[in-house]
Write an enzyme that holds these catalytic residues in place. Structure first.
Site, PDB file in Angstrom:
ATOM      1  N   CYS A 116      11.681   1.006   9.381  1.00  0.00           N
ATOM      2  CA  CYS A 116      11.300   0.248   8.177  1.00  0.00           C
ATOM      3  C   CYS A 116      12.266   0.456   7.020  1.00  0.00           C
ATOM      4  O   CYS A 116      12.197  -0.268   6.020  1.00  0.00           O
ATOM      5  CB  CYS A 116       9.887   0.602   7.760  1.00  0.00           C
ATOM      6  N   HIS A 240       8.728  -0.419   0.712  1.00  0.00           N
ATOM      7  CA  HIS A 240       8.334  -0.813   2.066  1.00  0.00           C
ATOM      8  C   HIS A 240       6.851  -1.164   2.063  1.00  0.00           C
ATOM      9  O   HIS A 240       6.027  -0.450   1.489  1.00  0.00           O
ATOM     10  CB  HIS A 240       8.624   0.320   3.048  1.00  0.00           C
ATOM     11  N   ASN A 270       2.739  -5.163   7.858  1.00  0.00           N
ATOM     12  CA  ASN A 270       3.957  -4.341   7.901  1.00  0.00           C
ATOM     13  C   ASN A 270       4.964  -4.987   8.851  1.00  0.00           C
ATOM     14  O   ASN A 270       4.779  -4.945  10.066  1.00  0.00           O
ATOM     15  CB  ASN A 270       3.590  -2.928   8.370  1.00  0.00           C
TER      16      ASN A 270
END
Ligand code: ACO
Length: 322
Positions: A116, A240, A270
């Site tokens: 990520c 993030h 996500n």
């Protein structure tokens, strides 16, 4: 701590694009797949829906094409394509090669896997290439986590999703946008979040949560020190998009209110390497970033990786390009 940037040729972002698969999976859809409920997911993660489906190459081609069109660059002038992804189409070759061909580019092209944190790793790498003489770089962050999600595991399936976002980064005379950066990885924590080759993501959610807040605050603090700026100078944090509670706890520890955070995870879930640039593009498209604003990008992910960068945004980036 990275070396000083003094004297290094700078760069600016001159175009951007985003791509999400058409298929939307709401929390209510998930209720039909395993034992969970909409309110629990919203309360524990902040996610209402996510997009799933498609290939990393296809989404990258779509976001990359938008970014190239917006920047108005001549395709022949792109010197490198960096594709941040943990979910390539195939083991070999790099999905960047597939994307490069489809976009009509002829340049260096490679995949970058930093989970990520990938897009921020890519942003720093792109600046490094430009410091070494490249003129224009296409940076794409894409993940199709739905392909490596166990759709019977409620601990992970509520979080992960697919998406892509791209940025064109061009050399400028002078220092450019990047003021400071930080990269980190702690391989001793890899056991808390991983997928075997061909397998699904396995995660110890509570441990990842605990570490994520500390990692984000540490990395952001290092970047601000490197840039010589303080938290009061930051206009917008683009974190993030893993969990609204992780973002909220990190903002709290940094001493910033949540209205200074760019958030898309309620709509996207996500999306790993795509999450930070999707949030950046959303903020740009909604006029949340003005000329001269200091923007802090900060990400964490499997590895456990971390990356952050401070840029001073220029709305008229094209005027600064050669
Ligand atoms: N629906 C309903 N109940 C659930 C669900 C669900 N989907 N998932 C777990 N529960 C239950 C658990 O079974 C547990 O019940 P118990 O107390 O009876 O055992 C209870 O809810 C609490 O579970 P926790 O795991 O403690 O819940 P938590 O508040 O920690 O939230 C979550 C779980 C959302 C996964 C959280 O830990 C988290 O976000 N962690 C970080 C994950 C993350 O950021 N990952 C991405 C990293 S980036 C990358 O590289 C991909």
């Amino acid at each position: 701590m990275p070396a000083t940037r003094e004297g290094v040729r700078g760069a600016v972002i001159t175009g951007w694009g985003s791509a999400l698969p058409e298929k939307v999976l709401t929390n209510h859809d998930l209720e039909k797949m395993f034992d969970t409920d909409h309110d629990w997911i919203v309360d524990r993660s902040g996610i209402h829906q996510r997009h799933v489906g498609g290939l990393t190459s296809a989404l990258s081609i779509e976001s990359g094409r938008q970014a190239l069109e917006m920047s108005g660059v001549d395709l022949a002038d792109i010197d490198a394509l960096v594709l941040a992804t943990t979910t390539p189409d195939r083991a070999v070759p790099a999905t960047a090669s597939t994307v490069q061909h489809a976009l009509g580019l002829r340049c260096g092209a490679f995949d970058l896997n930093a989970a990520c944190s990938g897009w921020v790793y890519g942003l720093i790498n792109a600046h490094g290439l430009i410091a070494m003489g490249a003129e224009k770089v296409l940076l794409i962050g894409t993940d199709t986590l739905s392909n490596i999600t166990d759709w019977t595991d409620r601990g992970t399936a509520i979080l992960f999703a697919d998406g892509s976002a791209a940025s064109v980064i061009e050399a400028v005379d002078g220092p450019g946008q990047m003021l400071g950066w930080d990269l980190d990885s702690d391989g001793s924590a890899e056991k808390y979040l991983y997928a075997e080759l061909g397998g699904n993501l396995l995660m110890e959610g509570r441990e990842v949560f605990r570490r994520a807040v500390r990692i984000m605050v540490d990395s952001a603090t290092k970047s601000m020190k490197h840039a010589g700026v303080s938290i009061d100078d930051i206009a917008l944090v683009v974190p993030h998009q893993a969990n609204i509670r992780i973002i909220s706890a990190s903002m709290d520890r940094l001493g910033l209110s949540m209205d200074k955070a760019a958030i898309v995870l309620d709509r996207t879930g996500n999306t790993s390497s795509a999450s930070i640039p999707l949030a950046l593009n959303d903020a740009l498209d909604n006029g949340r970033i003005s000329d001269g604003d200091l923007v802090l990008f900060v990400g964490f992910g499997a590895g456990m990786s971390a990356a952050s960068a401070i840029v001073r945004w220029t709305t008229t980036a094209q005027e600064h390009t050669k």
